[in-house]
Enzyme design. Sequence first.
Site, PDB file in Angstrom:
ATOM      1  N   CYS A  18      30.143 -16.351  14.288  1.00 18.73           N
ATOM      2  CA  CYS A  18      30.945 -17.550  14.063  1.00 18.73           C
ATOM      3  C   CYS A  18      32.294 -17.454  14.770  1.00 18.73           C
ATOM      4  CB  CYS A  18      31.125 -17.811  12.567  1.00 18.73           C
ATOM      5  SG  CYS A  18      31.875 -16.464  11.668  1.00 18.73           S
ATOM      6  N   ASP A  66      24.232 -10.765  11.211  1.00 19.50           N
ATOM      7  CA  ASP A  66      25.067 -11.932  10.917  1.00 19.50           C
ATOM      8  C   ASP A  66      26.329 -11.454  10.201  1.00 19.50           C
ATOM      9  OD1 ASP A  66      26.088 -14.432  10.475  1.00 19.50           O
ATOM     10  OD2 ASP A  66      24.512 -15.090   9.114  1.00 19.50           O
TER      11      ASP A  66
END
Length: 73
Positions: free
Chosen positions: A30, A3
């Site tokens: 993201c 992440d």
Amino acid sequence: MLDPPRTGAGATVCRQLTALNPPVICYVACDPAALARDTRVLAGNGYELTSLRVFDAFPMTHHIECVAAFRPS
């Protein structure tokens, strides 16, 4: 599980991760552009994208979350 920040994991981290030969890499992104850059590195090091899900985690904005799975090819 990977992440990274919005800028992505980067080539060095991706190469180091694939050198560990995990059976699956779960990547939470993201920024789709960063995921695309890292996908190229992971693919070049023997991993293929086997699953991709996109989540509109922030409705009414341009931000999305992607969850990708990579497995050895």
